[in-house]
Design an enzyme around this catalytic site. Structure first.
Site, PDB file in Angstrom:
ATOM      1  CG  ASP A 137      -2.309  -0.030   1.019  1.00  0.00           C
ATOM      2  OD1 ASP A 137      -2.664  -0.298  -0.118  1.00  0.00           O
ATOM      3  OD2 ASP A 137      -3.085   0.210   1.957  1.00  0.00           O
ATOM      4  CB  CYS A 191     -16.848  -8.320 -15.522  1.00  0.00           C
ATOM      5  SG  CYS A 191     -15.997  -7.663 -14.073  1.00  0.00           S
ATOM      6  CB  CYS A 194     -21.730  -9.297 -14.188  1.00  0.00           C
ATOM      7  SG  CYS A 194     -22.125  -8.789 -12.500  1.00  0.00           S
ATOM      8  CB  CYS A 197     -19.944  -3.564  -8.942  1.00  0.00           C
ATOM      9  SG  CYS A 197     -19.249  -3.643 -10.596  1.00  0.00           S
ATOM     10  CB  CYS A 201     -21.825   2.286  -6.969  1.00  0.00           C
ATOM     11  SG  CYS A 201     -21.000   3.749  -6.283  1.00  0.00           S
ATOM     12  CB  CYS A 217     -15.374   6.306  -4.006  1.00  0.00           C
ATOM     13  SG  CYS A 217     -15.176   4.721  -3.187  1.00  0.00           S
ATOM     14  CB  CYS A 247     -18.826  -1.937  -5.686  1.00  0.00           C
ATOM     15  SG  CYS A 247     -17.259  -1.394  -5.022  1.00  0.00           S
ATOM     16  CB  CYS A 251     -18.597  -8.900  -6.738  1.00  0.00           C
ATOM     17  SG  CYS A 251     -17.669  -9.728  -8.051  1.00  0.00           S
TER      18      CYS A 251
HETATM   19  S1  SF4 Z   1     -20.138  -7.235  -9.693  1.00  0.00           S
HETATM   20 FE1  SF4 Z   1     -18.163  -8.309  -9.932  1.00  0.00          FE
HETATM   21  S2  SF4 Z   1     -18.428  -9.610 -11.758  1.00  0.00           S
HETATM   22 FE2  SF4 Z   1     -20.099  -8.112 -11.758  1.00  0.00          FE
HETATM   23  S3  SF4 Z   1     -19.305  -6.441 -13.053  1.00  0.00           S
HETATM   24 FE3  SF4 Z   1     -18.831  -5.913 -10.917  1.00  0.00          FE
HETATM   25  S4  SF4 Z   1     -16.763  -6.661 -10.586  1.00  0.00           S
HETATM   26 FE4  SF4 Z   1     -17.533  -7.670 -12.443  1.00  0.00          FE
HETATM   27  S1  SF4 Z   2     -16.724   1.445  -2.479  1.00  0.00           S
HETATM   28 FE1  SF4 Z   2     -17.024   3.317  -3.692  1.00  0.00          FE
HETATM   29  S2  SF4 Z   2     -17.390   2.565  -5.744  1.00  0.00           S
HETATM   30 FE2  SF4 Z   2     -17.755   0.828  -4.376  1.00  0.00          FE
HETATM   31  S3  SF4 Z   2     -19.953   0.898  -3.924  1.00  0.00           S
HETATM   32 FE3  SF4 Z   2     -18.910   2.017  -2.309  1.00  0.00          FE
HETATM   33  S4  SF4 Z   2     -19.017   4.147  -3.024  1.00  0.00           S
HETATM   34 FE4  SF4 Z   2     -19.399   2.859  -4.804  1.00  0.00          FE
END
Ligand code: SF4
Ligand code: SF4
Length: 347
Positions: A137, A191, A194, A197, A201, A217, A247, A251
């Site tokens: 990081d 992905c 799909c 996410c 969001c 975000c 998000c 997934c």
């Molecule tokens: S939810 Fe996961 S698999 Fe679906 S578009 Fe987002 S990152 Fe890709």
């Molecule tokens: S981490 Fe950020 S991009 Fe992901 S759902 Fe939360 S606000 Fe949206």
């Protein structure tokens, strides 16, 4: 010894040692800039990095690892799973807040750095001296780009890396070396069609597949912004007080994950869906005690209680007015101002 001195043998040995010291995933990338890095400067120039000065001030250094380390030849990229069997953020009780699951337990920087250093030392014993720098990081490296190039995970539309077995709940680290190691191949796209996410969001921080606008975000706003939060963004935070998991929660690659993280990354008492009233009562000493060796200490008391005030304002729970009235008189002006904003939200 001689058998492992060729690039293939060294790469295999580095990967075996990485697993031996406790990493879940390991791959090797060339130190040449991966293709994704060409987007980094453009992403910054669009303002998507917000106030993350550690990114914006080092665009050139971060755009090519060899600017900082001309000797670099290979990057050993590693990952360590951190998900433990607990509820999704979307299942949190309504009166509670949310801390991103990566921050529930011990500070991962210490854990990964120690293992990377052990990995390098053990490889040096076997292969002889070589140059290496380990990072978690930090440092002038866009670690996701190298990890993607090393086959640790495929880019997800939420900009996390996805692995078919491990989903995206993993920490990344890397050892930059002057060893000539045979690189691994990137993973294919996972992905497909799909868009879960992007749809989930809550703040529009994923305006297009594979694009994160950090300034929208919740993770960025609750952790990286140090002073007052922009007023127009406060309602969007919901009850998140440190990071956001939405998000990744939605997934499918995380929903079907097979592996669990180490217990040290599980929630310390009260950190999974924390009680907002209890967090609001932390003074400086209690904050330091509670978040010693925890990723949450990065927010400092000011940042966490600022977020708690906003979360209480977004809770719709008028019984929290007393808590907010106390915070409105907090010695920290940032906390006080956000508590007064929250009181207005509760009417
Ligand atoms: S939810 Fe996961 S698999 Fe679906 S578009 Fe987002 S990152 Fe890709
Ligand atoms: S981490 Fe950020 S991009 Fe992901 S759902 Fe939360 S606000 Fe949206």
């Amino acid at each position: 010894m001689a058998a492992i001195l060729n690039p293939r043998g060294l790469a295999d040995r580095a990967k075996a040692l990485a697993r031996d010291v406790g990493f879940d995933l390991v791959g090797i990338a060339r130190a040449d800039a991966p293709p994704e890095l060409s987007f980094f400067a453009e992403w910054i120039s669009r303002g998507h990095a917000g106030q993350m000065a550690y990114l914006t001030s080092q665009v050139e250094r971060r755009s090519d690892l060899r600017t900082a380390f001309p000797w670099a030849r290979s990057v050993v990229s590693v990952a360590l799973q951190y998900d433990t069997p607990h509820a999704y953020s979307t299942q949190a009780p309504p009166e509670r807040g949310w801390i991103a699951r990566y921050a529930w337990g011990d500070d991962y920087h210490d854990v990964l750095k120690a293992r990377l250093d052990t990995l390098v030392e053990r490889l040096q014993v076997e292969a002889g001296p070589f140059r290496a720098r380990s990072y978690v990081d930090t440092g002038p490296i866009v670690e996701r780009a190298y990890a993607a190039a090393a086959g640790i995970g495929a880019w997800g539309k939420n900009t996390c890396l996805l692995h078919p077995e491990h989903g995206s709940w993993f920490f990344l680290g890397e050892a930059v070396t002057d060893l000539d190691l045979v690189p691994d191949a990137p993973l294919p796209d996972l992905c497909g069609s799909c868009t879960a996410c992007l749809e989930a969001c809550p703040t529009g921080a994923l305006p297009a597949p594979y694009v994160l606008d950090a300034t929208r975000c919740i993770s960025y706003l609750t952790i990286e912004v140090k002073g007052a939060l922009p007023e127009e963004r406060r309602q969007g935070l919901g009850r998140h007080v440190f990071g956001c998991d939405i998000c990744q929660d939605v997934c499918p690659w995380n929903r079907k994950r097979k592996h669990e993280g180490e217990a040290r990354f599980g929630p310390r008492p009260g950190l999974a869906a924390p009680d907002l009233t209890e967090l609001a009562g932390l003074d400086e000493t209690a904050f330091r005690e509670r978040f010693r060796r925890s990723p949450v200490k990065r927010a400092k008391r000011r940042g966490l209680l600022r977020n708690v005030a906003v979360a209480l304002g977004n809770s719709g729970d008028a019984s929290k007015r007393t808590v907010l009235e106390r915070l409105a008189d907090d010695a920290d002006p940032v906390v006080g101002e956000h508590a007064r904003w929250a009181l207005k939200q509760l009417g």
